[in-house]
Design an enzyme around this catalytic site. Structure first.
Site, PDB file in Angstrom:
ATOM      1  N   LYS A   1      49.000  43.382  46.580  1.00 50.73           N
ATOM      2  CA  LYS A   1      47.669  43.420  46.188  1.00 50.73           C
ATOM      3  C   LYS A   1      47.683  43.676  44.834  1.00 50.73           C
ATOM      4  O   LYS A   1      48.537  44.683  44.516  1.00 50.73           O
ATOM      5  CB  LYS A   1      47.201  44.246  47.259  1.00 50.73           C
ATOM      6  CG  LYS A   1      45.729  43.980  47.218  1.00 50.73           C
ATOM      7  CD  LYS A   1      45.302  43.045  48.003  1.00 50.73           C
ATOM      8  CE  LYS A   1      43.645  42.642  48.119  1.00 50.73           C
ATOM      9  NZ  LYS A   1      43.379  41.892  49.364  1.00 50.73           N
TER      10      LYS A   1
ATOM     11  N   ASP B   1      39.905  38.422  45.430  1.00 52.53           N
ATOM     12  CA  ASP B   1      39.420  39.360  46.295  1.00 52.53           C
ATOM     13  C   ASP B   1      38.016  39.559  45.891  1.00 52.53           C
ATOM     14  O   ASP B   1      37.317  39.017  44.841  1.00 52.53           O
ATOM     15  CB  ASP B   1      40.214  40.533  46.216  1.00 52.53           C
ATOM     16  CG  ASP B   1      40.095  41.471  47.777  1.00 52.53           C
ATOM     17  OD1 ASP B   1      40.488  40.852  48.837  1.00 52.53           O
ATOM     18  OD2 ASP B   1      39.598  42.409  47.490  1.00 52.53           O
TER      19      ASP B   1
HETATM   20  N1  GLU Z   1      42.192  38.665  49.165  1.00 53.47           N
HETATM   21  C1  GLU Z   1      42.270  37.992  50.261  1.00 53.47           C
HETATM   22  C2  GLU Z   1      42.694  38.621  51.511  1.00 53.47           C
HETATM   23  O1  GLU Z   1      42.374  39.821  51.614  1.00 53.47           O
HETATM   24  C3  GLU Z   1      43.146  36.572  49.982  1.00 53.47           C
HETATM   25  C4  GLU Z   1      44.424  37.052  49.653  1.00 53.47           C
HETATM   26  C5  GLU Z   1      45.382  35.641  49.252  1.00 53.47           C
HETATM   27  O2  GLU Z   1      44.781  34.528  49.212  1.00 53.47           O
HETATM   28  O3  GLU Z   1      46.345  35.536  48.511  1.00 53.47           O
HETATM   29  O4  GLU Z   1      43.483  38.227  52.679  1.00 53.47           O
END
Ligand code: GLU
Length: 454
Positions: free
Chosen positions: A133, A173
């Site tokens: 992340k 996100d």
């Molecule tokens: N931010 C999204 C999550 O919390 C998607 C992450 C992604 O697609 O890599 O799962």
């Protein structure tokens, strides 16, 4: 030094004491790890090798954390400096994968929590994805498109060293949608001279997967459908409330509405809307334009639909409902809100955000015996379709909406089955929290053992 021959409860309690001490100021990260660890005792009892191999100790340390300076100029020529981060948490199952959050609340703590959750979530999807992340304390609200572009380019000027199609694949996100992904991808391509699927959540006209924007929200609704089916029930006719009206919230509303539910409450940063007539296709089209195109406030909704009420600064949890969908951010639903939901007859809470319910709220839902699913299971549809976007990019093909939707429904059903299967196997029948944690943990832990001490 921990004594790994002692019984599991003592080991876990000692583990947590040391973990809390090492991460003293990181409250949400501690909360996320505690939530997982408290469900793992039966697994460690059955397979003490995980204790001997120090899997928990290894799993709570990110493999790598990158922190960097992000300088940029606003439209008046003033210089600003933000902080950028990428937490590459775990690559046992595949390249690091997870979103980028742009919000003033972003810190190393919040990103460690999100990357830790992502590792379990990605493990549940059945796809070969590690967990990561990233983000910045930069807030896109109130910035011009040019300012956002300059910021994104500066962010990538550093981050491009650390990501790549086989290494780490960021996505969106909170505060980071297709526009920001576009600017980041553009700069990444410029610096690397390489057009590969190093990001997901791209626009479909240059490599994005159809249905990726809808995937998290649709997946939440499909997961709720699966949960209700275990009690021979369905979404049709259910009164629902959601919280955030970002990407996840809007598409959760859309799928719930298509499946015959009635969404009567939703909210944004300014407050919440109570529309007792419920959302329909026309109102959803209005909301999408308001939120995604004009980036406006829900205050405007009640000007367009005067029968609805706008409640400044208020959340949606006091609105009577059968099903609640927290789709905004961590710890948005506390113990008091959980009790209000339960008192008003709520029978299902299906999380669209990451860790939106506080530990007190989770305890209240579980004690009441209602259907409750943690975000790492029910919101995994977004990253799952990101995984499908990576597959399509590798094959240099595009799948139709119908093909992607069929995959998404299959993946959500399989996550649901795994949660219940592992919960039952470890004596916690119907406990989606234990099931998701155990299923996610086992896959990552076994891969870590296979790969040795790295
Ligand atoms: N931010 C999204 C999550 O919390 C998607 C992450 C992604 O697609 O890599 O799962």
């Amino acid at each position: 030094m921990l004594n790994t021959t002692m019984n599991t409860q003592t080991y876990l309690s000692d583990f947590l004491t040391i973990f809390r001490r090492k991460n003293a100021a990181q409250h949400v990260f501690i909360q996320a790890v505690e939530e997982v660890v408290r469900t793992l005792a039966p697994v460690l009892d059955k397979k003490p090798q995980y204790i001997k191999e120090r899997i928990l100790e290894r799993m709570v340390e990110p493999e790598r954390m990158i922190a960097f300076r992000v300088p940029w100029k606003d439209d008046n020529g003033e210089i600003h400096v933000n902080r950028g981060f990428r937490v590459q948490f775990n690559s046992a199952l595949g390249p690091y994968k997870g979103g980028i959050r742009f919000h003033e609340s972003v810190t190393a703590d919040s990103l460690k929590f999100l990357a830790f959750e992502q590792t379990f979530k990605n493990s549940l999807t059945t796809l070969p994805l590690g967990g990561g992340k990233g983000g910045s304390d930069f807030d896109t609200r109130g910035k011009s498109a040019d300012e956002v572009m300059r910021f994104c380019h500066s962010f990538i000027n550093e981050l491009y060293h650390h990501i790549g199609y086989h290494t780490d694949i960021p996505a969106g996100d909170l505060g980071c949608g297709a526009r920001e992904i576009g600017y980041m991808f553009g700069q990444y391509k410029k610096l690397t001279n390489d057009f590969t699927g190093a990001f997901t959540g791209k626009k479909p006209n240059w490599g994005g997967s159809l249905l990726r924007p809808e995937a998290t929200g649709y997946g939440v609704a499909y997961f709720a459908q699966n949960m209700l089916a275990t009690r021979k029930d369905e979404l049709k006719g259910k009164t629902c409330v959601i919280s955030g009206t970002g990407n996840v919230g809007i598409y959760t509303m859309e799928k719930l509405t298509q499946l015959g539910a009635n969404v009567v409450g939703f909210m944004d940063y300014d407050g919440s809307v109570y529309d007792k007539e419920g959302i329909n296709a026309e109102k959803l089209a209005y909301l999408k334009d308001l939120v995604f195109v004009r980036r406006g406030s829900l205050k405007e909704y009640v000007q367009k639909y005067p029968h609805a009420h706008f409640r400044p600064g208020q959340k949606t949890w006091d609105i009577a409902c059968d099903c609640a969908f927290p789709t905004a951010c961590e710890n948005e639903l506390d113990g008091a809100a959980a009790n209000t939901l339960l008192k008003n007859g709520c029978r299902l809470v299906c999380e669209g955000a990451n860790m939106p319910s506080t530990p007190e709220a989770v305890q209240a839902f579980q004690q009441a015996g209602i259907l409750y699913s943690p975000g790492k299971a029910s919101n995994a549809g977004g990253v799952a379709v990101s995984g499908l976007e990576m597959t399509q990019n590798s094959m240099r093909v595009y799948w139709s909406r119908e093909e992607v939707d069929a995959y998404l429904q299959r993946i959500m059903a399989s996550i649901h089955t795994s949660c219940l299967q592992y919960a039952a196997e470890f004596a916690r029948p119907g406990d989606y929290v234990a099931g998701a944690n155990i299923a996610g943990f086992l896959k990552v832990a076994d891969a870590m053992i296979d790969q040795g001490l790295v």
